[in-house]
Motif scaffolding. Structure first.
Motif, PDB file in Angstrom:
ATOM      1  N   MET A   1       0.843  -1.196   0.000  1.00 29.52           N
ATOM      2  CA  MET A   1       0.000   0.000   0.000  1.00 29.52           C
ATOM      3  C   MET A   1       0.879   1.246   0.000  1.00 29.52           C
ATOM      4  O   MET A   1       1.710   1.420   0.886  1.00 29.52           O
ATOM      5  N   GLN A   2       0.681   2.085  -1.011  1.00 31.77           N
ATOM      6  CA  GLN A   2       1.481   3.308  -1.122  1.00 31.77           C
ATOM      7  C   GLN A   2       0.551   4.488  -0.811  1.00 31.77           C
ATOM      8  O   GLN A   2      -0.169   4.961  -1.690  1.00 31.77           O
ATOM      9  N   ALA A  38      -4.735   6.334  -1.470  1.00 31.90           N
ATOM     10  CA  ALA A  38      -3.568   5.791  -2.178  1.00 31.90           C
ATOM     11  C   ALA A  38      -3.615   6.145  -3.655  1.00 31.90           C
ATOM     12  O   ALA A  38      -2.946   5.505  -4.466  1.00 31.90           O
ATOM     13  N   GLY A  39      -4.401   7.146  -4.018  1.00 24.24           N
ATOM     14  CA  GLY A  39      -4.479   7.535  -5.423  1.00 24.24           C
ATOM     15  C   GLY A  39      -5.580   6.777  -6.152  1.00 24.24           C
ATOM     16  O   GLY A  39      -6.647   7.308  -6.404  1.00 24.24           O
ATOM     17  N   ASP A  40      -5.342   5.499  -6.434  1.00 24.42           N
ATOM     18  CA  ASP A  40      -6.335   4.695  -7.153  1.00 24.42           C
ATOM     19  C   ASP A  40      -7.494   4.274  -6.249  1.00 24.42           C
ATOM     20  O   ASP A  40      -8.603   4.040  -6.721  1.00 24.42           O
ATOM     21  N   LEU A 110      -8.829  -0.014   2.492  1.00 27.97           N
ATOM     22  CA  LEU A 110      -7.996   0.295   1.321  1.00 27.97           C
ATOM     23  C   LEU A 110      -7.367  -0.976   0.755  1.00 27.97           C
ATOM     24  O   LEU A 110      -7.399  -1.230  -0.459  1.00 27.97           O
ATOM     25  N   TYR A 111      -6.796  -1.791   1.624  1.00 31.82           N
ATOM     26  CA  TYR A 111      -6.139  -3.031   1.204  1.00 31.82           C
ATOM     27  C   TYR A 111      -7.122  -3.931   0.449  1.00 31.82           C
ATOM     28  O   TYR A 111      -6.815  -4.437  -0.634  1.00 31.82           O
ATOM     29  N   GLU A 114      -7.825  -2.514  -2.926  1.00 32.86           N
ATOM     30  CA  GLU A 114      -6.694  -2.733  -3.847  1.00 32.86           C
ATOM     31  C   GLU A 114      -6.669  -4.174  -4.350  1.00 32.86           C
ATOM     32  O   GLU A 114      -6.293  -4.431  -5.497  1.00 32.86           O
ATOM     33  N   GLN A 115      -7.072  -5.105  -3.491  1.00 33.41           N
ATOM     34  CA  GLN A 115      -7.125  -6.518  -3.903  1.00 33.41           C
ATOM     35  C   GLN A 115      -8.387  -6.812  -4.722  1.00 33.41           C
ATOM     36  O   GLN A 115      -8.526  -7.916  -5.269  1.00 33.41           O
ATOM     37  N   GLY A 116      -9.347  -5.851  -4.716  1.00 30.75           N
ATOM     38  CA  GLY A 116     -10.602  -6.059  -5.433  1.00 30.75           C
ATOM     39  C   GLY A 116     -11.515  -7.077  -4.770  1.00 30.75           C
ATOM     40  O   GLY A 116     -12.325  -7.736  -5.431  1.00 30.75           O
TER      41      GLY A 116
END
Ligand code: OSB
Ligand code: MG
Length: 369
Positions: A1-2, A38-40, A110-111, A114-116
């Protein structure tokens, strides 16, 4: 995660019905929301504190202070591979579990995004529908309490929890038993008794309660272990369990027959899952407690309740039980048979109404990586 930035919002939301416990009465919920960007993708967490240090020592102000001075800067200081890794980075700050949990919750959401995958799957949960109960505050009269119980049974809730304190215990509970018969029912004392009240607590045994929650001090497990064998009613611990280790010790000495898992009190979803695992291995049932959460915290509660050891209905009621309008879309709804259908979208699975959050916020802070 960024992470690019973390925002903190201070909110005040009016409850539809004042909520009274042995430690006080709340008409407005004051709490914090965390937005991790995280942007996206963006994740949301809730810091389930209150304005006053009456349930626990944390407040909106202590959480804000420790988040701004330590927890948020340390979280932004370097990338994190997984939300499970956050606790170790924040370890030097002692306590402040609710502040830590709100931040970690935003990272979990968020995580998962990101993993969908839905948050509950990221946690390893399996249930697609969870059973829920309702927590009813201390009402001014027995008639008003009976009216509340009737309404919530009609809504389908699978168990009724009633707040008690000395002088408002046996009589109202007896009235509910007499009127509604053999319903699944329990009491929550929020630490209003001591061992010298044992006669009174034994009188409650005849009511056939599923359990009595936190009868003794908020920082005690020893006296609860002394009390347990003297009651027929199982003891459920809430206030005095702040970590998986606390849970292990309470179970080891026989202080708890049941555990209330609150994500905020335990310092996050990772610690809540560990506590669940410890209880499950010991054969101790758990359920998910509540802190009158907004939709954000409520959806985190829904997600953790999908783990296999959550075998008893929790306190995660519908959004409309608390709010005229919740900050998520759609709101959390309860089916007529007392369940919540677990959202299958990424992360917490419902949209956060960001415009409403920004409008309601009376405090807002932004931190860039
Ligand atoms: O002791 O479980 C508790 C609310 C605020 C503080 C402490 C407690 C509670 C509840 C309400 O019981 C649970 C809910 O409906 O969110
Ligand atoms: Mg409680």
């Amino acid at each position: 995660m960024q992470l690019r930035q973390i925002e903190l919002f201070a909110l005040r939301m009016r409850l539809r019905h004042p909520f009274e416990t042995s430690f006080g009465r709340e008409e407005d919920r004051e709490f914090l929301l965390v937005r991790a960007d995280a942007g996206d993708h963006v994740g949301w967490g809730e810091v389930t504190v209150s304005r006053d240090p009456f349930y626990c020592y944390e407040t909106v102000e202590t959480a804000e202070s420790v988040l701004r001075n330590y927890l948020i800067p340390w979280t932004l200081s370097a990338p994190l591979a997984h939300p499970d890794d956050l606790a170790a980075r924040l370890h030097q700050v002692r306590g402040h579990q609710m502040a830590k949990a709100g931040l970690e919750g935003a990272l979990w959401d968020l995580y998962a995004k990101e993993q969908g995958i839905p948050l509950y799957q990221a946690l390893g949960g399996e249930r697609r529908e969870i059973e829920v109960g309702i927590s009813i505050g201390i009402e001014p009269t027995v008639d008003l309490l009976l009216a509340q119980v009737e309404r919530f049974l009609g809504d389908g809730y699978r168990r009724i929890k009633i707040k008690i304190k000395p002088g408002k215990d046996y009589v109202p509970l007896r009235a509910v038993r007499d009127r509604f018969g053999d319903i699944p029912m329990m009491a929550d004392a929020n630490s209003a008794y001591s061992l010298s009240d044992i006669g009174l607590l034994q009188q409650l045994d005849e009511l056939g309660l599923m359990m009595i929650e936190q009868p003794l001090s908020y920082e005690d497990i020893i006296d609860h272990a002394t009390l347990a064998p003297q009651l027929k009613t199982p003891i459920c611990l809430d206030e005095c369990i702040h970590s998986p280790e606390d849970a292990r010790k309470a179970i080891e000495i026989g202080a708890a027959g049941v555990l209330n898992i609150k994500i905020g009190r335990l310092g996050g979803l990772s610690a809540s899952r560990k506590t669940h695992d410890i209880a499950q291995a010991a054969g101790i049932p758990v359920w998910c407690g509540g802190m009158l959460e907004s939709g954000v915290g409520r959806l985190h509660n829904v997600a953790i309740t999908t783990l296999g050891g959550f075998t008893l209905p929790g306190d995660t009621a519908a959004s409309s039980r608390y709010w005229e309008e919740d900050i998520i879309d759609p709101e959390v709804e309860v089916t007529p048979h007392g369940t919540i259908v677990v959202p299958q979208g990424p992360g917490i699975g419902h949209a956060v109404r960001e415009d409403m959050v920004r409008r309601l916020a009376h405090g807002h802070w932004t931190y860039r990586a």
